[in-house]
Design a protein around this motif. Structure first.
Motif, mmCIF file in Angstrom:
data_model
loop_
_atom_site.group_PDB
_atom_site.id
_atom_site.type_symbol
_atom_site.label_atom_id
_atom_site.label_comp_id
_atom_site.label_asym_id
_atom_site.label_seq_id
_atom_site.Cartn_x
_atom_site.Cartn_y
_atom_site.Cartn_z
ATOM 1 N N SER A 1 0.904 -1.147 -0.033
ATOM 2 C CA SER A 1 -0.012 -0.076 -0.101
ATOM 3 C C SER A 1 0.970 1.282 0.092
ATOM 4 O O SER A 1 2.160 1.256 0.166
ATOM 5 C CB SER A 1 -0.793 0.058 1.127
ATOM 6 O OG SER A 1 -0.343 0.104 2.331
ATOM 7 N N ALA A 2 0.149 2.364 0.022
ATOM 8 C CA ALA A 2 0.991 3.697 -0.288
ATOM 9 C C ALA A 2 1.399 4.146 1.099
ATOM 10 O O ALA A 2 2.355 5.127 1.248
ATOM 11 C CB ALA A 2 0.078 4.676 -0.437
ATOM 12 N N LEU A 3 1.417 3.429 2.348
ATOM 13 C CA LEU A 3 1.936 3.625 3.747
ATOM 14 C C LEU A 3 1.448 5.135 4.052
ATOM 15 O O LEU A 3 2.344 5.913 4.830
ATOM 16 C CB LEU A 3 3.340 3.622 3.519
ATOM 17 C CG LEU A 3 3.769 2.138 3.294
ATOM 18 C CD1 LEU A 3 5.227 1.929 3.529
ATOM 19 C CD2 LEU A 3 2.977 1.001 3.994
ATOM 20 N N HIS A 4 0.327 5.565 3.731
ATOM 21 C CA HIS A 4 -0.284 7.032 4.110
ATOM 22 C C HIS A 4 -0.437 7.222 5.595
ATOM 23 O O HIS A 4 0.492 8.144 5.900
ATOM 24 C CB HIS A 4 -1.387 7.268 3.547
ATOM 25 C CG HIS A 4 -2.278 8.381 4.163
ATOM 26 N ND1 HIS A 4 -2.005 9.639 3.566
ATOM 27 C CD2 HIS A 4 -3.150 8.449 5.056
ATOM 28 C CE1 HIS A 4 -2.651 10.295 4.389
ATOM 29 N NE2 HIS A 4 -3.334 10.005 5.156
ATOM 30 N N TYR A 5 -0.903 6.308 6.070
ATOM 31 C CA TYR A 5 -0.968 6.487 7.612
ATOM 32 C C TYR A 5 0.331 6.564 8.420
ATOM 33 O O TYR A 5 1.047 7.201 9.467
ATOM 34 C CB TYR A 5 -1.691 5.258 8.413
ATOM 35 C CG TYR A 5 -3.101 5.523 7.853
ATOM 36 C CD1 TYR A 5 -3.616 6.911 8.077
ATOM 37 C CD2 TYR A 5 -3.759 4.550 7.316
ATOM 38 C CE1 TYR A 5 -5.203 6.748 7.591
ATOM 39 C CE2 TYR A 5 -5.184 4.628 7.018
ATOM 40 C CZ TYR A 5 -5.692 5.816 7.064
ATOM 41 O OH TYR A 5 -6.905 6.021 6.454
ATOM 42 N N ARG A 6 1.652 5.767 7.734
ATOM 43 C CA ARG A 6 2.801 5.735 8.648
ATOM 44 C C ARG A 6 3.731 6.876 8.124
ATOM 45 O O ARG A 6 4.326 7.346 9.077
ATOM 46 C CB ARG A 6 3.673 4.460 8.053
ATOM 47 C CG ARG A 6 3.460 3.042 8.624
ATOM 48 C CD ARG A 6 4.229 2.024 7.888
ATOM 49 N NE ARG A 6 4.293 0.767 8.756
ATOM 50 C CZ ARG A 6 3.154 -0.201 8.770
ATOM 51 N NH1 ARG A 6 2.075 0.042 7.957
ATOM 52 N NH2 ARG A 6 3.476 -1.293 9.448
ATOM 53 N N LEU A 7 3.473 7.481 7.234
ATOM 54 C CA LEU A 7 3.872 8.842 6.922
ATOM 55 C C LEU A 7 3.358 9.825 7.763
ATOM 56 O O LEU A 7 4.079 10.669 8.015
ATOM 57 C CB LEU A 7 3.803 9.044 5.316
ATOM 58 C CG LEU A 7 4.766 8.371 4.380
ATOM 59 C CD1 LEU A 7 4.152 8.658 2.873
ATOM 60 C CD2 LEU A 7 6.222 8.852 4.492
ATOM 61 N N LEU A 8 2.076 9.737 7.994
ATOM 62 C CA LEU A 8 1.336 10.651 8.752
ATOM 63 C C LEU A 8 2.002 10.681 10.209
ATOM 64 O O LEU A 8 2.266 11.679 11.044
ATOM 65 C CB LEU A 8 -0.022 10.390 8.940
ATOM 66 C CG LEU A 8 -0.989 11.207 9.783
ATOM 67 C CD1 LEU A 8 -1.052 12.624 9.447
ATOM 68 C CD2 LEU A 8 -2.463 10.686 9.805
ATOM 69 N N VAL A 9 2.320 9.618 10.839
ATOM 70 C CA VAL A 9 2.739 9.335 12.145
ATOM 71 C C VAL A 9 3.993 9.796 12.313
ATOM 72 O O VAL A 9 4.686 10.396 13.181
ATOM 73 C CB VAL A 9 2.508 7.820 12.514
ATOM 74 C CG1 VAL A 9 3.356 7.395 13.677
ATOM 75 C CG2 VAL A 9 1.151 7.298 12.546
ATOM 76 N N ALA A 10 4.921 9.252 11.132
ATOM 77 C CA ALA A 10 6.334 9.924 11.196
ATOM 78 C C ALA A 10 6.386 11.280 11.282
ATOM 79 O O ALA A 10 7.118 11.826 11.672
ATOM 80 C CB ALA A 10 7.056 9.346 10.099
ATOM 81 N N GLU A 11 5.424 11.959 10.682
ATOM 82 C CA GLU A 11 5.424 13.456 10.632
ATOM 83 C C GLU A 11 5.074 14.182 11.796
ATOM 84 O O GLU A 11 5.801 15.037 12.267
ATOM 85 C CB GLU A 11 4.475 14.090 9.472
ATOM 86 C CG GLU A 11 4.489 15.595 9.381
ATOM 87 C CD GLU A 11 4.055 16.042 7.950
ATOM 88 O OE1 GLU A 11 4.472 17.290 7.507
ATOM 89 O OE2 GLU A 11 3.274 15.453 7.575
ATOM 90 N N VAL A 12 4.230 13.470 12.425
ATOM 91 C CA VAL A 12 3.794 13.866 13.912
ATOM 92 C C VAL A 12 5.097 13.777 14.706
ATOM 93 O O VAL A 12 5.248 14.671 15.536
ATOM 94 C CB VAL A 12 2.424 13.115 14.414
ATOM 95 C CG1 VAL A 12 2.415 13.754 15.859
ATOM 96 C CG2 VAL A 12 1.497 13.526 13.383
ATOM 97 N N VAL A 13 5.571 12.573 14.827
ATOM 98 C CA VAL A 13 6.816 12.454 15.647
ATOM 99 C C VAL A 13 7.959 13.418 15.379
ATOM 100 O O VAL A 13 8.514 13.854 16.269
ATOM 101 C CB VAL A 13 7.606 10.805 15.470
ATOM 102 C CG1 VAL A 13 8.758 10.686 16.139
ATOM 103 C CG2 VAL A 13 6.331 9.892 15.712
#
Length: 326
Positions: free
Chosen positions: A150-162
């Motif tokens: 998948s596009a890993l949208h939520y992982r990128l979102l979590v990484a940005e918050v961190v």
């Protein structure tokens, strides 16, 4: 899908053929209405005002209240019922993880966590501090919602918050590794955009080293690849090197200023503070310089592979032309 027709107003059989207005209710509408009613009942035990007829509970509001109570399983299930994105849920959870990690005492972490939080399925069998269990729940949801395909949208979102947070937190391997494998350029850009120069440079270095390892693998192995089968992000590479160069210059200037202030003397307390500050800046400067040199060496290695392949192609073409001429 099943659906039923509901007449608006009083039904008159004599006017059935005169274009009477009807409302079509599909099974999905019934499911959503039921989910909204159940959410009102569940949330109403804490927020009693939801039982008032004057309060309209929108799906987004229900998700926000579920999240506030730590009921992430319910929030995700509810959001999927209404085909809503899970961005708010993941953002809330990672922020909760960061807040708990900043608290040193396990008891204080438990005091800051709603009781309903521990009822989420992903952590009922998990041990550790409340912060560790919260991070494990986040990992559980990411693995559940996204795969490497998948596009890993939520992982990128979590990484940005961190990366945006003021807390001294780095990206955990379980979060960074899939991003580095699937979308390394997005990961590097994310780091640079949030001022994490060293992290962005390290990820880019790992990416290039991985490419070089696959290129230099024996031809008989499945990992063997050619440089033309990869796309090295030259623009991103130039951007990263430029930011690294600027960071090195700034830290060199800072080190020189601290050194000059130390020479001016002062109290013992000031001397100790300046010594610690100088050591910290000196270590950071050494790390940036080392990263810059390693990155340049990795690029040179990649370009050497590309030049060798280009020569091999040229020689092959020349030999083919010679054979054809004979």
């Amino acid at each position: 899908r099943k659906r039923r027709r509901i007449a608006i107003g009083r039904y008159d059989a004599s006017s059935a053929g005169e274009g009477q207005d009807i409302d079509i209710v599909e099974l999905e509408d019934v499911r959503r209405e039921y989910a909204l009613c159940m959410a009102r009942i569940t949330l109403g035990t804490t927020f009693s005002e939801l039982f008032s007829r004057n309060i309209l509970l929108e799906p987004e509001d229900a998700i926000a209240l579920f999240v506030k109570l730590g009921m992430y399983d319910s929030a995700i299930t509810f959001a999927k019922t209404f085909a809503l994105k899970l961005d708010r849920i993941f953002t809330s959870l990672v922020q909760r993880c960061l807040e708990l990690s900043a608290i040193k005492s396990d008891q204080a972490q438990r005091d800051q966590t709603p009781e309903a939080f521990w009822e989420n399925a992903g952590i009922q069998q998990v041990t550790g501090t409340p912060a560790e269990r919260a991070w494990r729940l986040l990992q559980y949801y990411l693995d559940l919602e996204e795969s490497l395909d998948s596009a890993l949208h939520y992982r990128l979102l979590v990484a940005e918050v961190v990366l945006k947070t003021d807390y001294d937190t780095t990206l955990a391997p379980w979060l960074a590794a899939p991003l580095l494998l699937q979308c390394p350029q997005d990961l590097v850009r994310l780091c640079l955009r949030n001022g994490c120069v060293s992290e962005g440079g390290e990820f880019l270095l790992q990416h290039i080293n991985t490419l070089c390892s696959r290129i230099s693998a024996p031809d008989s192995t499945l990992a063997a690849k050619k440089t033309r089968e990869f796309w090295l992000p030259y623009q991103l590479l130039d951007q990263t090197m430029g930011i690294l160069d600027d960071a090195v210059v700034k830290f060199e200037e800072a080190v020189d200023k601290i050194r000059a202030v130390r020479k001016q003397g002062g109290s013992d307390a000031d001397a100790a503070r300046l010594k610690a500050l100088f050591r910290s800046y000196r270590e950071r400067l050494d790390g940036l310089q080392r990263l810059r040199d390693d990155l340049k060496a990795a690029v040179d290695r990649y370009m050497a592979f590309a030049a060798r392949e280009s020569r091999d192609i040229s020689e092959t073409m020349m030999n083919a032309e010679a054979v054809a001429a004979n």
